[in-house]
Design a protein around this motif. Structure first.
Motif, PDB file in Angstrom:
ATOM      1  N   ARG A  28     -65.068  -8.760  16.533  1.00  0.00           N
ATOM      2  CA  ARG A  28     -63.708  -8.220  16.451  1.00  0.00           C
ATOM      3  C   ARG A  28     -62.853  -8.617  17.651  1.00  0.00           C
ATOM      4  O   ARG A  28     -61.631  -8.641  17.556  1.00  0.00           O
ATOM      5  CB  ARG A  28     -63.775  -6.700  16.297  1.00  0.00           C
ATOM      6  N   ASP A  29     -63.475  -8.961  18.770  1.00  0.00           N
ATOM      7  CA  ASP A  29     -62.727  -9.405  19.944  1.00  0.00           C
ATOM      8  C   ASP A  29     -62.201 -10.827  19.784  1.00  0.00           C
ATOM      9  O   ASP A  29     -61.243 -11.213  20.448  1.00  0.00           O
ATOM     10  CB  ASP A  29     -63.589  -9.323  21.202  1.00  0.00           C
ATOM     11  N   VAL A  30     -62.827 -11.594  18.917  1.00  0.00           N
ATOM     12  CA  VAL A  30     -62.450 -12.987  18.687  1.00  0.00           C
ATOM     13  C   VAL A  30     -61.488 -13.112  17.494  1.00  0.00           C
ATOM     14  O   VAL A  30     -60.663 -14.021  17.435  1.00  0.00           O
ATOM     15  CB  VAL A  30     -63.723 -13.851  18.455  1.00  0.00           C
ATOM     16  N   CYS A  31     -61.568 -12.187  16.554  1.00  0.00           N
ATOM     17  CA  CYS A  31     -60.760 -12.230  15.329  1.00  0.00           C
ATOM     18  C   CYS A  31     -59.267 -12.295  15.657  1.00  0.00           C
ATOM     19  O   CYS A  31     -58.772 -11.561  16.514  1.00  0.00           O
ATOM     20  CB  CYS A  31     -61.052 -10.992  14.491  1.00  0.00           C
ATOM     21  N   ILE A  32     -58.555 -13.183  14.935  1.00  0.00           N
ATOM     22  CA  ILE A  32     -57.098 -13.300  15.104  1.00  0.00           C
ATOM     23  C   ILE A  32     -56.333 -12.723  13.914  1.00  0.00           C
ATOM     24  O   ILE A  32     -55.119 -12.834  13.841  1.00  0.00           O
ATOM     25  CB  ILE A  32     -56.673 -14.758  15.364  1.00  0.00           C
ATOM     26  N   GLY A  65     -63.585 -18.444  14.360  1.00  0.00           N
ATOM     27  CA  GLY A  65     -65.049 -18.458  14.491  1.00  0.00           C
ATOM     28  C   GLY A  65     -65.656 -17.094  14.690  1.00  0.00           C
ATOM     29  O   GLY A  65     -66.745 -16.976  15.249  1.00  0.00           O
ATOM     30  N   ALA A  66     -64.969 -16.066  14.236  1.00  0.00           N
ATOM     31  CA  ALA A  66     -65.434 -14.693  14.457  1.00  0.00           C
ATOM     32  C   ALA A  66     -66.550 -14.263  13.501  1.00  0.00           C
ATOM     33  O   ALA A  66     -67.243 -13.299  13.771  1.00  0.00           O
ATOM     34  CB  ALA A  66     -64.258 -13.719  14.322  1.00  0.00           C
ATOM     35  N   ILE A  67     -66.719 -14.975  12.396  1.00  0.00           N
ATOM     36  CA  ILE A  67     -67.686 -14.586  11.368  1.00  0.00           C
ATOM     37  C   ILE A  67     -68.964 -15.392  11.513  1.00  0.00           C
ATOM     38  O   ILE A  67     -68.926 -16.609  11.648  1.00  0.00           O
ATOM     39  CB  ILE A  67     -67.115 -14.839   9.949  1.00  0.00           C
ATOM     40  N   THR A  68     -70.102 -14.701  11.488  1.00  0.00           N
ATOM     41  CA  THR A  68     -71.400 -15.372  11.439  1.00  0.00           C
ATOM     42  C   THR A  68     -72.246 -14.756  10.333  1.00  0.00           C
ATOM     43  O   THR A  68     -72.170 -13.549  10.084  1.00  0.00           O
ATOM     44  CB  THR A  68     -72.172 -15.281  12.777  1.00  0.00           C
ATOM     45  N   VAL A  69     -73.008 -15.608   9.670  1.00  0.00           N
ATOM     46  CA  VAL A  69     -73.940 -15.158   8.638  1.00  0.00           C
ATOM     47  C   VAL A  69     -75.284 -15.793   8.931  1.00  0.00           C
ATOM     48  O   VAL A  69     -75.383 -17.013   9.075  1.00  0.00           O
ATOM     49  CB  VAL A  69     -73.465 -15.569   7.225  1.00  0.00           C
ATOM     50  N   THR A  70     -76.292 -14.963   9.055  1.00  0.00           N
ATOM     51  CA  THR A  70     -77.652 -15.462   9.243  1.00  0.00           C
ATOM     52  C   THR A  70     -78.467 -15.068   8.012  1.00  0.00           C
ATOM     53  O   THR A  70     -78.227 -14.021   7.399  1.00  0.00           O
ATOM     54  CB  THR A  70     -78.303 -14.897  10.511  1.00  0.00           C
ATOM     55  N   THR A  71     -79.389 -15.935   7.646  1.00  0.00           N
ATOM     56  CA  THR A  71     -80.242 -15.659   6.497  1.00  0.00           C
ATOM     57  C   THR A  71     -81.704 -15.755   6.896  1.00  0.00           C
ATOM     58  O   THR A  71     -82.057 -16.514   7.808  1.00  0.00           O
ATOM     59  CB  THR A  71     -79.964 -16.646   5.346  1.00  0.00           C
ATOM     60  N   ASP A 113     -54.655  -3.040  12.321  1.00  0.00           N
ATOM     61  CA  ASP A 113     -54.171  -4.078  13.235  1.00  0.00           C
ATOM     62  C   ASP A 113     -54.462  -5.483  12.719  1.00  0.00           C
ATOM     63  O   ASP A 113     -54.165  -6.464  13.395  1.00  0.00           O
ATOM     64  CB  ASP A 113     -54.804  -3.902  14.620  1.00  0.00           C
ATOM     65  N   GLY A 114     -55.083  -5.590  11.529  1.00  0.00           N
ATOM     66  CA  GLY A 114     -55.402  -6.886  10.949  1.00  0.00           C
ATOM     67  C   GLY A 114     -56.727  -7.460  11.396  1.00  0.00           C
ATOM     68  O   GLY A 114     -57.077  -8.578  11.042  1.00  0.00           O
ATOM     69  N   VAL A 115     -57.490  -6.703  12.175  1.00  0.00           N
ATOM     70  CA  VAL A 115     -58.768  -7.177  12.704  1.00  0.00           C
ATOM     71  C   VAL A 115     -59.864  -6.953  11.653  1.00  0.00           C
ATOM     72  O   VAL A 115     -59.894  -5.937  10.968  1.00  0.00           O
ATOM     73  CB  VAL A 115     -59.119  -6.468  14.033  1.00  0.00           C
TER      74      VAL A 115
END
Length: 66
Positions: free
Chosen positions: A9-13, A59-65, A31-33
């Motif tokens: 959330r700190d990186v999200c624009i 680049g705020a989203i990561t998905v690991t499998t 706030d759109g975050v």
């Protein structure tokens, strides 16, 4: 296959591309975050999850499998 979704959330624009890609997994606060609604969306299409990662301009989203 099990997926784990995280959002920084700190990186999200606040672009909202993740929400447009998978509204069942992502939302935005006042706030759109980004807000992750489902950290373990095991029933979701892995290609859509990966698209949310790629479409995020910050680049705020990561998905690991596993």
């Amino acid at each position: 296959m099990s997926a784990h979704v995280r959002a920084d959330r700190d990186v999200c624009i606040g672009a909202g591309n993740c929400v447009m890609t998978l509204a069942r997994v992502f939302d935005q606060d006042d706030d759109g975050v980004v807000v992750v609604l489902d950290e373990h969306p095991d029933g979701e299409d892995p290609e859509l999850l990966q698209r949310a990662v790629v479409m995020c301009p910050s680049g705020a989203i990561t998905v690991t499998t596993t």
